[in-house]
Design an enzyme around this catalytic site. Structure first.
Site, mmCIF file in Angstrom:
data_model
loop_
_atom_site.group_PDB
_atom_site.id
_atom_site.type_symbol
_atom_site.label_atom_id
_atom_site.label_comp_id
_atom_site.label_asym_id
_atom_site.label_seq_id
_atom_site.Cartn_x
_atom_site.Cartn_y
_atom_site.Cartn_z
ATOM 1 N N ASN A 85 0.847 -1.184 0.000
ATOM 2 C CA ASN A 85 0.000 0.000 0.000
ATOM 3 C C ASN A 85 0.885 1.238 0.000
ATOM 4 O O ASN A 85 1.897 1.273 0.710
ATOM 5 C CB ASN A 85 -0.908 -0.006 1.238
ATOM 6 C CG ASN A 85 -1.870 -1.188 1.227
ATOM 7 O OD1 ASN A 85 -2.405 -1.551 0.183
ATOM 8 N ND2 ASN A 85 -2.088 -1.797 2.381
ATOM 9 N N SER A 93 -0.592 2.687 6.390
ATOM 10 C CA SER A 93 -0.630 3.218 7.756
ATOM 11 C C SER A 93 0.749 3.241 8.409
ATOM 12 O O SER A 93 0.971 4.018 9.342
ATOM 13 C CB SER A 93 -1.609 2.418 8.620
ATOM 14 O OG SER A 93 -1.201 1.074 8.724
ATOM 15 N N HIS A 98 6.674 -2.077 3.088
ATOM 16 C CA HIS A 98 6.379 -3.458 3.491
ATOM 17 C C HIS A 98 5.499 -4.112 2.454
ATOM 18 O O HIS A 98 4.634 -3.468 1.853
ATOM 19 C CB HIS A 98 5.720 -3.516 4.871
ATOM 20 C CG HIS A 98 4.510 -2.640 5.035
ATOM 21 N ND1 HIS A 98 4.605 -1.278 5.217
ATOM 22 C CD2 HIS A 98 3.194 -2.923 5.030
ATOM 23 C CE1 HIS A 98 3.399 -0.770 5.323
ATOM 24 N NE2 HIS A 98 2.508 -1.735 5.201
HETATM 25 P P1 AMP Z 1 -0.399 -0.807 5.897
HETATM 26 O O1 AMP Z 1 -1.773 -0.415 6.379
HETATM 27 O O2 AMP Z 1 -0.356 -1.323 4.503
HETATM 28 O O3 AMP Z 1 0.593 0.297 6.153
HETATM 29 O O4 AMP Z 1 0.015 -2.063 6.776
HETATM 30 C C1 AMP Z 1 0.540 -1.965 8.056
HETATM 31 C C2 AMP Z 1 0.346 -3.318 8.682
HETATM 32 O O5 AMP Z 1 1.160 -3.399 9.830
HETATM 33 C C3 AMP Z 1 -1.098 -3.595 9.137
HETATM 34 O O6 AMP Z 1 -1.589 -4.750 8.485
HETATM 35 C C4 AMP Z 1 -0.959 -3.790 10.640
HETATM 36 O O7 AMP Z 1 -1.813 -4.802 11.152
HETATM 37 C C5 AMP Z 1 0.498 -4.183 10.767
HETATM 38 N N1 AMP Z 1 1.100 -3.918 12.060
HETATM 39 C C6 AMP Z 1 1.000 -2.800 12.813
HETATM 40 N N2 AMP Z 1 1.719 -2.903 13.943
HETATM 41 C C7 AMP Z 1 2.294 -4.126 13.904
HETATM 42 C C8 AMP Z 1 3.169 -4.849 14.794
HETATM 43 N N3 AMP Z 1 3.594 -4.326 15.946
HETATM 44 N N4 AMP Z 1 3.538 -6.102 14.443
HETATM 45 C C9 AMP Z 1 3.111 -6.647 13.287
HETATM 46 N N5 AMP Z 1 2.316 -6.017 12.398
HETATM 47 C C10 AMP Z 1 1.909 -4.781 12.715
#
Ligand code: AMP
Ligand code: ZN
Length: 112
Positions: A85, A93, A98
């Site tokens: 994303n 977010s 990633h």
């Molecule tokens: P995005 O919304 O594409 O930026 O994805 C961020 C992702 O990070 C989301 O799917 C969250 O659930 C994940 N996320 C946030 N904090 C953590 C964490 N501490 N460990 C693992 N995943 C996380």
């Protein structure tokens, strides 16, 4: 830098690791959206795919080869989806590049 995924790389925030080497880290998403949902990140802070350059080609190849190996290990022979994303409209977010890998359920297309 106040970056959640840099803190995970540094071990300041715990994660459920699947794979790690000097360049990249793979760990399970904390809020899984499929029976298998993990993230693969470069250890280097890159804000998003929008910041990728040709010089990142080898890193990206390594990320995708690792995704392939992990999907073999995790039994994702029925297929999977790799998503990155970008920005607000992309639903990003965490502003550290990633790749989401989602598997072991049928995934709808187009996405919401
Ligand atoms: P995005 O919304 O594409 O930026 O994805 C961020 C992702 O990070 C989301 O799917 C969250 O659930 C994940 N996320 C946030 N904090 C953590 C964490 N501490 N460990 C693992 N995943 C996380
Ligand atoms: Zn970062």
């Amino acid at each position: 830098m106040d970056c959640l995924f840099c803190k995970i790389v540094a071990g300041e925030i715990p994660s459920k690791k699947l794979f790690e080497d000097e360049q990249i880290l793979a760990f399970y998403d904390i809020q899984p959206q499929a029976p298998v949902h993990f993230l693969v990140i470069p250890k280097e802070h890159i804000a998003s795919a929008q910041d990728l350059k040709a010089e990142h080609g080898a890193l990206l190849g390594h990320i995708f080869e690792t995704i392939s190996h992990l999907c073999d290990q995790l039994g994702c022979e029925n297929g999977y989806r790799v998503v990155t994303n970008v920005g607000e409209d992309g639903g990003q977010s965490v502003h550290h590049l990633h790749f989401h890998v989602l598997a072991q359920r049928s995934l709808a297309w187009p996405p919401g």
